[in-house]
Enzyme design. Structure first.
Site, mmCIF file in Angstrom:
data_model
loop_
_atom_site.group_PDB
_atom_site.id
_atom_site.type_symbol
_atom_site.label_atom_id
_atom_site.label_comp_id
_atom_site.label_asym_id
_atom_site.label_seq_id
_atom_site.Cartn_x
_atom_site.Cartn_y
_atom_site.Cartn_z
ATOM 1 N N HIS A 54 -6.099 7.599 12.419
ATOM 2 C CA HIS A 54 -5.484 6.326 12.314
ATOM 3 C C HIS A 54 -4.114 6.202 11.807
ATOM 4 C CE1 HIS A 54 -9.994 4.582 11.883
ATOM 5 N NE2 HIS A 54 -9.610 5.044 13.338
ATOM 6 N N ASN B 121 -8.239 8.031 6.985
ATOM 7 C CA ASN B 121 -7.181 7.494 6.004
ATOM 8 C C ASN B 121 -5.753 7.713 6.265
ATOM 9 O OD1 ASN B 121 -9.571 7.222 4.726
ATOM 10 N ND2 ASN B 121 -9.647 9.110 3.575
ATOM 11 N N CYS C 225 16.009 0.525 13.665
ATOM 12 C CA CYS C 225 15.605 1.848 13.966
ATOM 13 C C CYS C 225 16.944 3.023 13.651
ATOM 14 C CB CYS C 225 15.147 2.043 15.424
ATOM 15 S SG CYS C 225 14.842 3.576 16.070
ATOM 16 N N GLY D 222 -17.304 9.706 2.611
ATOM 17 C CA GLY D 222 -16.636 8.704 2.480
ATOM 18 C C GLY D 222 -16.188 7.634 3.308
ATOM 19 N N THR D 223 -17.206 7.583 4.412
ATOM 20 C CA THR D 223 -17.195 6.478 5.283
ATOM 21 C C THR D 223 -18.234 5.592 5.726
ATOM 22 O OG1 THR D 223 -16.104 6.105 7.778
ATOM 23 C CG2 THR D 223 -17.443 7.919 7.170
ATOM 24 N N SER D 224 -18.079 4.236 5.733
ATOM 25 C CA SER D 224 -19.284 3.339 6.006
ATOM 26 C C SER D 224 -19.833 3.511 7.297
ATOM 27 C CB SER D 224 -18.785 2.023 5.529
ATOM 28 O OG SER D 224 -17.764 1.474 6.733
ATOM 29 N N ARG E 28 0.682 -1.196 0.022
ATOM 30 C CA ARG E 28 0.020 0.023 0.086
ATOM 31 C C ARG E 28 0.865 1.348 0.106
ATOM 32 N NH1 ARG E 28 -3.985 -0.627 4.766
ATOM 33 N NH2 ARG E 28 -4.747 1.237 4.031
ATOM 34 N N ALA F 299 -17.681 11.077 -4.305
ATOM 35 C CA ALA F 299 -17.181 12.402 -3.917
ATOM 36 C C ALA F 299 -16.513 13.377 -4.659
ATOM 37 C CB ALA F 299 -15.978 11.958 -2.847
HETATM 38 C C1 BV8 Z 1 -10.455 1.466 19.651
HETATM 39 C C2 BV8 Z 1 -5.836 0.852 9.873
HETATM 40 C C3 BV8 Z 1 -10.312 1.445 21.871
HETATM 41 C C4 BV8 Z 1 -4.999 1.792 9.098
HETATM 42 C C5 BV8 Z 1 -8.057 0.856 10.673
HETATM 43 C C6 BV8 Z 1 -13.179 -5.568 20.039
HETATM 44 C C7 BV8 Z 1 -11.832 -5.615 20.356
HETATM 45 C C8 BV8 Z 1 -11.223 -4.227 20.186
HETATM 46 C C9 BV8 Z 1 -11.828 -3.135 19.671
HETATM 47 C C10 BV8 Z 1 -13.255 -3.485 19.191
HETATM 48 C C11 BV8 Z 1 -13.881 -4.636 19.322
HETATM 49 N N1 BV8 Z 1 -14.958 -4.440 18.850
HETATM 50 C C12 BV8 Z 1 -15.392 -3.122 18.337
HETATM 51 C C13 BV8 Z 1 -14.150 -2.528 18.384
HETATM 52 C C14 BV8 Z 1 -13.794 -1.056 18.034
HETATM 53 C C15 BV8 Z 1 -12.938 -1.229 16.789
HETATM 54 C C16 BV8 Z 1 -13.883 -1.302 15.711
HETATM 55 O O1 BV8 Z 1 -14.486 -0.370 15.593
HETATM 56 N N2 BV8 Z 1 -14.388 -2.423 15.180
HETATM 57 C C17 BV8 Z 1 -15.521 -2.589 14.246
HETATM 58 C C18 BV8 Z 1 -14.797 -3.455 12.832
HETATM 59 C C19 BV8 Z 1 -16.446 -3.179 14.855
HETATM 60 N N3 BV8 Z 1 -12.106 -0.026 16.815
HETATM 61 C C20 BV8 Z 1 -10.973 -0.102 17.049
HETATM 62 O O2 BV8 Z 1 -10.431 -1.017 17.457
HETATM 63 C C21 BV8 Z 1 -10.143 1.429 17.258
HETATM 64 N N4 BV8 Z 1 -9.609 1.377 18.622
HETATM 65 O O3 BV8 Z 1 -11.695 1.344 19.585
HETATM 66 O O4 BV8 Z 1 -9.652 1.324 20.579
HETATM 67 C C22 BV8 Z 1 -9.369 1.413 22.910
HETATM 68 C C23 BV8 Z 1 -9.806 1.851 24.086
HETATM 69 C C24 BV8 Z 1 -9.081 2.011 25.292
HETATM 70 C C25 BV8 Z 1 -7.537 1.680 25.151
HETATM 71 C C26 BV8 Z 1 -7.251 0.927 24.053
HETATM 72 C C27 BV8 Z 1 -8.073 0.886 22.853
HETATM 73 C C28 BV8 Z 1 -9.335 1.632 15.948
HETATM 74 C C29 BV8 Z 1 -9.798 1.585 14.843
HETATM 75 C C30 BV8 Z 1 -8.912 1.778 13.834
HETATM 76 C C31 BV8 Z 1 -8.475 0.536 12.796
HETATM 77 N N5 BV8 Z 1 -7.432 0.710 11.830
HETATM 78 N N6 BV8 Z 1 -7.001 0.726 9.599
HETATM 79 C C32 BV8 Z 1 -5.049 1.097 7.768
HETATM 80 O O5 BV8 Z 1 -4.633 0.268 7.469
HETATM 81 O O6 BV8 Z 1 -5.864 2.090 6.958
HETATM 82 S S1 BV8 Z 1 -9.471 0.644 10.312
HETATM 83 C C33 BV8 Z 1 -9.905 0.945 8.673
HETATM 84 O O7 BV8 Z 1 -11.325 1.186 8.621
HETATM 85 C C34 BV8 Z 1 -9.401 2.310 8.101
HETATM 86 O O8 BV8 Z 1 -8.753 3.093 8.987
HETATM 87 C C35 BV8 Z 1 -10.538 2.873 7.358
HETATM 88 O O9 BV8 Z 1 -10.364 4.373 7.377
HETATM 89 C C36 BV8 Z 1 -11.354 2.636 8.528
HETATM 90 C C37 BV8 Z 1 -12.681 3.037 8.331
HETATM 91 O O10 BV8 Z 1 -13.294 2.449 7.027
HETATM 92 P P1 BV8 Z 1 -13.793 3.680 5.974
HETATM 93 O O11 BV8 Z 1 -12.787 4.618 5.742
HETATM 94 O O12 BV8 Z 1 -15.264 4.001 6.366
HETATM 95 O O13 BV8 Z 1 -13.875 2.776 4.913
HETATM 96 P P2 BV8 Z 1 -14.928 1.759 4.259
HETATM 97 O O14 BV8 Z 1 -14.346 0.647 3.141
HETATM 98 O O15 BV8 Z 1 -15.554 0.916 5.421
HETATM 99 O O16 BV8 Z 1 -16.058 2.447 3.676
HETATM 100 C C38 BV8 Z 1 -15.974 3.246 2.582
HETATM 101 C C39 BV8 Z 1 -17.046 4.201 2.282
HETATM 102 O O17 BV8 Z 1 -16.767 5.216 0.941
HETATM 103 C C40 BV8 Z 1 -18.202 3.384 1.886
HETATM 104 O O18 BV8 Z 1 -19.390 3.910 2.649
HETATM 105 C C41 BV8 Z 1 -18.531 3.754 0.287
HETATM 106 O O19 BV8 Z 1 -19.814 3.407 -0.078
HETATM 107 C C42 BV8 Z 1 -18.020 4.946 0.191
HETATM 108 N N7 BV8 Z 1 -17.525 5.250 -1.186
HETATM 109 C C43 BV8 Z 1 -16.796 4.408 -2.094
HETATM 110 N N8 BV8 Z 1 -16.563 5.125 -3.095
HETATM 111 C C44 BV8 Z 1 -16.992 6.477 -3.071
HETATM 112 C C45 BV8 Z 1 -17.521 6.509 -1.603
HETATM 113 N N9 BV8 Z 1 -18.099 7.683 -1.103
HETATM 114 C C46 BV8 Z 1 -17.924 8.850 -2.055
HETATM 115 N N10 BV8 Z 1 -17.355 8.601 -3.221
HETATM 116 C C47 BV8 Z 1 -16.676 7.446 -3.762
HETATM 117 N N11 BV8 Z 1 -16.259 7.488 -5.089
#
Ligand code: BV8
Length: 241
Positions: free
Chosen positions: A113, A96, A140, A180-182, A61, A225
């Site tokens: 993130h 992003n 490092c 642009g986020t789901s 990536r 977008a």
């Molecule tokens: C946290 C890494 C708490 C970087 C990413 C169990 C255990 C631990 C945590 C959890 C758990 N259960 C739930 C959680 C919380 C968890 C979570 O939310 N899980 C989900 C899946 C249920 N979250 C976490 O773990 C977060 N941390 O909660 O910490 C904590 C508390 C105390 C102490 C310590 C910790 C951390 C979350 C970050 C994870 N890292 N990525 C990388 O590799 O990129 S997540 C990944 O998803 C990316 O960061 C991305 O940005 C993010 C969100 O996705 P989207 O950006 O929305 O992308 P997606 O494809 O989903 O959607 C795209 C959208 O665009 C769609 O709607 C589509 O229709 C639209 N689209 C498409 N084309 C277009 C468009 N729109 C406009 N124009 C177009 N052309």
């Protein structure tokens, strides 16, 4: 509040804003999570289990997003223009890890993130710009220890960056725009609620299709977008919200 042309704006963006620049999203049919298991490449446990697999995922990536044809699109540029022309604060909080908002002109920007073009040493904590591949032998540059380098990105189960600053901005915003986020990933997916309950903000979703949190938004506009975001910014600057 039709016609309001003041107040702080917080804008949350996700992978969809970079899709038309040529970068994959995560949850679309052809998205990243359809090709690889997020537990294997975007969790600390996955990194411990097989660090080279994680390095390969991010190395691919990182190379992708440095290609000449991956450029900021009209949506990124529209947000740069909004920040320059709006009378009050405009903060972009992006999920992003690409650098397209910077190219689009956004300066008041938080990568909650992390950033693909930065690397962190797990041993000494040093964070620095990084454009090359990383692997399990990479040393490092700060502490010279090998094997502790990782992408400076936030994996599942890890705390996103600058959450205090984001909450502060949400509590003081009059307009919250999600682009642009789901709405699948927390805490980002909860920001719209925070903007409503802590600031009574007007809320707008600009997306390809309704997100998980679509019903929470006062206003929604669906479409690509690069069409929807510049049009919305033009209207906002001309008529307010
Ligand atoms: C946290 C890494 C708490 C970087 C990413 C169990 C255990 C631990 C945590 C959890 C758990 N259960 C739930 C959680 C919380 C968890 C979570 O939310 N899980 C989900 C899946 C249920 N979250 C976490 O773990 C977060 N941390 O909660 O910490 C904590 C508390 C105390 C102490 C310590 C910790 C951390 C979350 C970050 C994870 N890292 N990525 C990388 O590799 O990129 S997540 C990944 O998803 C990316 O960061 C991305 O940005 C993010 C969100 O996705 P989207 O950006 O929305 O992308 P997606 O494809 O989903 O959607 C795209 C959208 O665009 C769609 O709607 C589509 O229709 C639209 N689209 C498409 N084309 C277009 C468009 N729109 C406009 N124009 C177009 N052309």
């Amino acid at each position: 509040m039709a016609g309001r042309r003041a107040g702080n704006i917080v804008i949350l963006t996700g992978a969809g804003i970079s899709k038309e620049s040529g970068l994959d999203t995560f949850r679309d049919a052809d998205g990243l999570w359809s090709k690889v298991n997020l537990e294997d490449v975007a969790t600390p446990e996955g990194f411990i289990r097989n660090p080279q697999m994680v390095h390969d995922f991010y190395n691919h990536r990182r190379r992708e997003l440095q290609k000449d044809d991956i450029r900021a699109n009209a949506a990124h540029h529209a947000l740069g223009r909004l920040e320059a022309e709006w009378p009050d604060d405009v903060l972009v909080v992006t999920q992003n890890i690409d650098a397209l908002h910077e190219e689009g002109g956004s300066e008041n920007l938080i990568h909650m993130h992390g950033e693909m073009l930065k690397a962190r040493c797990d041993r000494c904590g040093n964070v620095r710009c990084w454009v090359d591949d990383i692997d399990i032998e990479t040393a490092c540059p700060e502490c010279a220890v090998a094997g502790g380098m990782r992408p400076h990105v936030v994996w599942f189960g890890e705390m996103p960056f600058e959450m205090e600053r984001i909450s502060q901005a949400l509590s003081q915003c009059s307009l919250f725009i999600s682009i642009g986020t789901s709405g699948n990933v927390y805490p980002a997916a909860g920001f719209v609620r925070e903007a409503i309950f802590s600031a009574k903000a007007h809320t707008v979703e600009l997306n390809m299709e309704p997100s998980e949190g679509a019903t929470l938004f006062a206003e929604t506009v669906y479409g690509p977008a690069t069409a929807v975001v510049p049009a919305y910014v033009d209207r906002l600057l001309a008529e307010g919200y």
